[in-house]
Design a protein around this motif. Sequence first.
Motif, PDB file in Angstrom:
ATOM      1  N   ASP A 265       0.845  -1.194   0.000  1.00 50.90           N
ATOM      2  CA  ASP A 265       0.000   0.000   0.000  1.00 50.90           C
ATOM      3  C   ASP A 265       0.885   1.250   0.000  1.00 50.90           C
ATOM      4  OD1 ASP A 265      -2.018   1.859   0.234  1.00 50.90           O
ATOM      5  OD2 ASP A 265      -2.706   1.178   2.209  1.00 50.90           O
ATOM      6  N   PRO A 266       1.513   1.563  -1.138  1.00 51.54           N
ATOM      7  CA  PRO A 266       2.458   2.681  -1.177  1.00 51.54           C
ATOM      8  C   PRO A 266       1.838   4.024  -0.805  1.00 51.54           C
ATOM      9  CG  PRO A 266       2.031   1.846  -3.391  1.00 51.54           C
ATOM     10  CD  PRO A 266       1.377   0.911  -2.437  1.00 51.54           C
ATOM     11  N   ARG A 267       0.619   4.259  -1.203  1.00 51.08           N
ATOM     12  CA  ARG A 267      -0.025   5.540  -0.893  1.00 51.08           C
ATOM     13  C   ARG A 267      -0.083   5.756   0.615  1.00 51.08           C
ATOM     14  NH1 ARG A 267      -4.999   7.895   0.217  1.00 51.08           N
ATOM     15  NH2 ARG A 267      -5.385   9.842  -0.895  1.00 51.08           N
ATOM     16  N   SER A 268      -0.539   4.757   1.357  1.00 49.47           N
ATOM     17  CA  SER A 268      -0.636   4.879   2.814  1.00 49.47           C
ATOM     18  C   SER A 268       0.738   5.055   3.453  1.00 49.47           C
ATOM     19  CB  SER A 268      -1.323   3.652   3.410  1.00 49.47           C
ATOM     20  OG  SER A 268      -2.665   3.619   3.013  1.00 49.47           O
ATOM     21  N   GLU A 269       1.729   4.365   2.925  1.00 49.89           N
ATOM     22  CA  GLU A 269       3.080   4.479   3.474  1.00 49.89           C
ATOM     23  C   GLU A 269       3.635   5.890   3.268  1.00 49.89           C
ATOM     24  OE1 GLU A 269       5.624   1.338   2.070  1.00 49.89           O
ATOM     25  OE2 GLU A 269       4.134  -0.185   2.567  1.00 49.89           O
TER      26      GLU A 269
END
Length: 139
Positions: free
Chosen positions: A121-125
């Motif tokens: 989940d790159p966006r959340s990271e």
Amino acid sequence: ALAGLDQIFVDTKFEFGYATNAKGERQLIYMDEVGTPDSSRIWEGGPYRTDGRVVEKSKEEFRKLLQGHFPDPDILLNKNRMEERQALDTTLPCAFLEAVSKTYVGLAEKITGKPLPVSEDPRSEIIAVLRDQFGLIRD
């Protein structure tokens, strides 16, 4: 480290800007990745030594794909044509993004000597880092 991998670190650029920190103060920040293909030119050593041929590991490949994709590449390069640029359909083929990813990931894996982990989940990271480490996002 790159010399041992037969890579030539040609140059890099530094981009700075201002952001408001968690205290509400303007703070000078560095805005780009140092030493990555996004901000640097990295060449393959072998072809360059052998016949002076440049095999570049940078965003130049993507830039060339973009210039070849649009009917008039000057629209992308000429700041006086911003209205025309904004009117372009900027939907790009997945192959463009896959090519850039292959270049960046390939170089990272070459440098580290191991596969690059893929985020679930790159966006959340990214949001978590901007919020927790830099105070740039408020809940």
